[in-house]
Design an enzyme around this catalytic site. Sequence first.
Site, PDB file in Angstrom:
ATOM      1  N   CYS A  97       0.727  -1.145  -0.127  1.00  0.00           N
ATOM      2  CA  CYS A  97       0.212  -0.027   0.003  1.00  0.00           C
ATOM      3  C   CYS A  97       0.826   1.172   0.012  1.00  0.00           C
ATOM      4  O   CYS A  97       0.598   2.307  -0.689  1.00  0.00           O
ATOM      5  CB  CYS A  97      -0.900  -0.078   1.332  1.00  0.00           C
ATOM      6  SG  CYS A  97      -1.976   1.436   1.597  1.00  0.00           S
ATOM      7  N   CYS A 142      -6.191  -2.783   6.707  1.00  0.00           N
ATOM      8  CA  CYS A 142      -7.480  -1.700   6.740  1.00  0.00           C
ATOM      9  C   CYS A 142      -8.730  -2.350   6.088  1.00  0.00           C
ATOM     10  O   CYS A 142      -9.796  -1.878   6.345  1.00  0.00           O
ATOM     11  CB  CYS A 142      -6.971  -0.568   5.793  1.00  0.00           C
ATOM     12  SG  CYS A 142      -6.644  -0.771   4.105  1.00  0.00           S
TER      13      CYS A 142
END
Length: 372
Positions: free
Chosen positions: A107, A205
């Site tokens: 990410c 997440c």
Amino acid sequence: MTSIEPTHTGKKVIVGMSGGVDSSVSAYLLMQQGYQVEGLFMKNWEEDDNNEYCAAAEDLKDAQAVCDKLGIKLHTVNFAAEYWDNVFEYFLAEYKAGRTPNPDIMCNKEIKFKAFLEFADEILDADYIAMGHYVRRRDNTDGSTQMLRGVDGNKDQSYFLYTLSHEQVARSLFPVGELEKHEVREIAKEMGLITHDKKDSTGICFIGERKFTEFLGTYLPAQPGNIETPEGEVIGTHQGLMYHTLGQRKGLGIGGMKNSNDDPWYVVDKDLERNVLIVGQGGHHPRLMSTGMTVNQLHWVDRTGPIDGCHIAVKTRYRQQDVPCTLTYTDEHTLRVVFDEPVAAVTPGQSAVFYDGEVCLGGGIIDQLIRG
């Protein structure tokens, strides 16, 4: 609190506002230093309409409240498509192949310091971007830029940022990297920011509060198989190798075995061909220990990397103590790493990150383990 003399008047910084305390204080500190600051909130995951696992709406609300308090503009952007293509599909492919990936590192590489930087550049005309990561940047007199560990050793996040290029580091600011976490919270409280006591986000997440096995099972079909000892004795069953990682102790469902000592059971290996989970007793079981590893997909922050045969430090997981090691290049894309002392639970698919003192040099993906 002593004020900071403004020194960067006119330079525009786009801060990645997550709705947490670290990005909140980063924005404040940059304003104090004289930067022209604006916030950018990223939405990286399209949660289901009927679930409340993802806290994106709450985080956006907190980010907006902080920006309102500081008197700065907050932009929003949706990177969900980029995240799916570049992070989530990699995550699934690695688990399918029996490895244990680290989506946070991907990410940072593909979203926070690539898509975000491109958006800040092209749409918002930024001079710099800033994030609330606990790392530091050092600008050298020869024009080079290095990434250093954060001052707070317990919060240092350089492990997750080793894929950054020299150019990305040079365009990025990390204000809280110079501080301890408690100092960051104190600044937020003193400034009346609502995030001052907000709990740190943990976990992946896109999974949120869901159980990992439940989430993964919705994307990858489970393949149950046997649990065996290193000697080949079948002592239980597993619901899928993807749910287990080397060194795992909990959730094996094989407690209270006859004829075994009191030492807990650990995952010591995976036999992908036979779909067998191999377990042994004791956290220093010989099958759990490695004397070294091969590392591929190498990336060096300054492009050149350490010299062949050098003796430096490596981390094979976050918050691990530095492991002294010696590096040998087998080719330009692969390293053979030999540890000074055997290391437990080195895990293929995870990242190995190398350090020379405070400097994060870069790293790669753990491929094969060296045992014995």
